[in-house]
Design an enzyme around this catalytic site. Structure first.
Site, PDB file in Angstrom:
ATOM      1  N   GLU A  32      46.985 -62.444  25.670  1.00  0.00           N
ATOM      2  CA  GLU A  32      46.657 -61.546  26.778  1.00  0.00           C
ATOM      3  C   GLU A  32      47.859 -60.678  27.107  1.00  0.00           C
ATOM      4  O   GLU A  32      48.908 -60.760  26.462  1.00  0.00           O
ATOM      5  CB  GLU A  32      46.245 -62.361  28.012  1.00  0.00           C
ATOM      6  CG  GLU A  32      47.317 -63.315  28.508  1.00  0.00           C
ATOM      7  CD  GLU A  32      46.831 -64.234  29.622  1.00  0.00           C
ATOM      8  OE1 GLU A  32      45.646 -64.190  29.970  1.00  0.00           O
ATOM      9  OE2 GLU A  32      47.667 -65.008  30.152  1.00  0.00           O
TER      10      GLU A  32
ATOM     11  N   ASP B 145      53.459 -60.743  36.369  1.00  0.00           N
ATOM     12  CA  ASP B 145      52.975 -59.565  35.634  1.00  0.00           C
ATOM     13  C   ASP B 145      53.574 -58.264  36.157  1.00  0.00           C
ATOM     14  O   ASP B 145      52.852 -57.331  36.532  1.00  0.00           O
ATOM     15  CB  ASP B 145      51.447 -59.477  35.724  1.00  0.00           C
ATOM     16  CG  ASP B 145      50.756 -60.778  35.374  1.00  0.00           C
ATOM     17  OD1 ASP B 145      51.196 -61.436  34.422  1.00  0.00           O
ATOM     18  OD2 ASP B 145      49.781 -61.141  36.052  1.00  0.00           O
TER      19      ASP B 145
END
Length: 323
Positions: free
Chosen positions: A202, A36
């Site tokens: 997400e 991420d």
């Protein structure tokens, strides 16, 4: 006579994998264990990369290509948010507003809704300069329609919007104060993306380019490939919808609403690249718009700690992002 290559280029946003994808751009130095990532470039030309784990690991480089060097943890004492996971922070997002940098992060544990989004500030980006302000007020618990993780902030015409969410009913958005350290008075969260079949969406990231706001997000299983590899196609991939407004009406290239399962593939598994996701977009002064993300290199290994840092330039000339 229209050239076949011209027709193929025009169809590119709709046919996705039929043409394959470019391999990730060059990366040197520390390119591994980069979940991420969030990329930002300081005025002196130094690139900073913030990533999940290690209380938000910070790396720097002179260019997006590297060489990336580990500098330490952004929040070495963890977060002041009183939830499980406050010493193992996820999914950072770093932006500059005026002379201050804002670091948004997630506090949670895997598979639960006891989650919150926090924020810290710095005037330099360097390690040992971040002040943790704690919760933004975006928080979730069992019974909420969303999970309060994976923050993304955008200034849309003077209004700061925090986009967030993971599984449950997917991706939501809420208006923030200015400066955006907390939820705006009276603001409520609104759903902007949802797949009722899988709910596996997400990591939202909204990028304004030309006449549109592009909602990039990750879809599918993100992690644990070394112990539980998903069925082919169910692994992470990067999707997009777009809208003329940052607050919604997002649709895919076929016109299907992003709140009803819509989404156009931007990047998915190909060659040695497996499960790309956890993405962001940055308009780089040297390379132009780039998509950055983490992925598994199948020649190296599938473990979460082996995730690699990837990036590619993006072509928006068709009105849809093409890697």
């Amino acid at each position: 006579m229209v050239k076949i290559s011209t027709l193929v280029a025009a169809m590119c946003p709709l046919i996705g994998t039929a043409l394959g994808y470019a391999n990730p751009g060059a990366c040197s130095g520390t390119c591994v264990n980069t979940h991420d990532p969030s990329i930002i470039r300081r005025s002196d030309g130094t690139y900073f990369r913030f990533s999940t784990g290690g209380k938000i690991a910070v790396h720097t480089a002179p260019d997006i290509t590297g060489p990336w060097t580990y500098k330490g943890a952004a929040l070495p004492d963890g977060s002041k948010i009183n939830l499980a996971g406050n010493d193992d922070l996820w999914a950072p997002e770093v932006v500059q507003i005026g002379n201050t940098y804002y670091l948004y992060y997630s506090v949670s544990t895997f598979g639960v809704q006891d989650s919150a989004i926090g924020v810290a500030t710095s005037t330099s980006l360097d390690v040992n300069t971040w002040t943790d302000l704690g919760s933004t007020g975006v928080q979730s618990s069992s019974g909420k329609p969303y999970n309060a993780i994976d923050p993304n902030i955008i200034n849309a015409g003077g209004t700061y919007l925090l986009t967030f969410g993971s599984f449950w009913k997917d991706i939501y958005q809420v208006a923030m104060k200015s400066p955006p350290t907390g939820v705006a008075s009276g603001a409520s969260s609104a759903q902007i993306a949802y797949d009722p079949t899988t709910t596996a969406e997400e990591g939202a990231f909204i990028f304004h380019y030309g006449n549109y706001y592009y909602l990039f997000y990750s879809k599918g299983q993100c992690c644990g490939y070394d112990t539980s590899k998903p069925a082919a196609g169910a692994e992470y991939k990067i999707m997009v919808c777009r809208s003329s407004s940052a607050t919604g009406g997002f649709v895919d290239a076929s016109g299907t609403s992003c709140t009803n399962g819509g989404g156009t593939v931007v990047l998915e598994s190909h060659g040695n690249v497996y499960g790309p996701g956890g993405q962001g977009v940055y308009d780089d002064p040297s390379h132009g718009p780039i998509l950055y993300y983490h992925y598994v290199d199948t020649t190296i290994g599938y473990a979460d700690g082996q995730k690699q840092f990837g990036w590619n330039t993006i072509d928006f000339s068709s009105g849809w992002p093409v890697v």
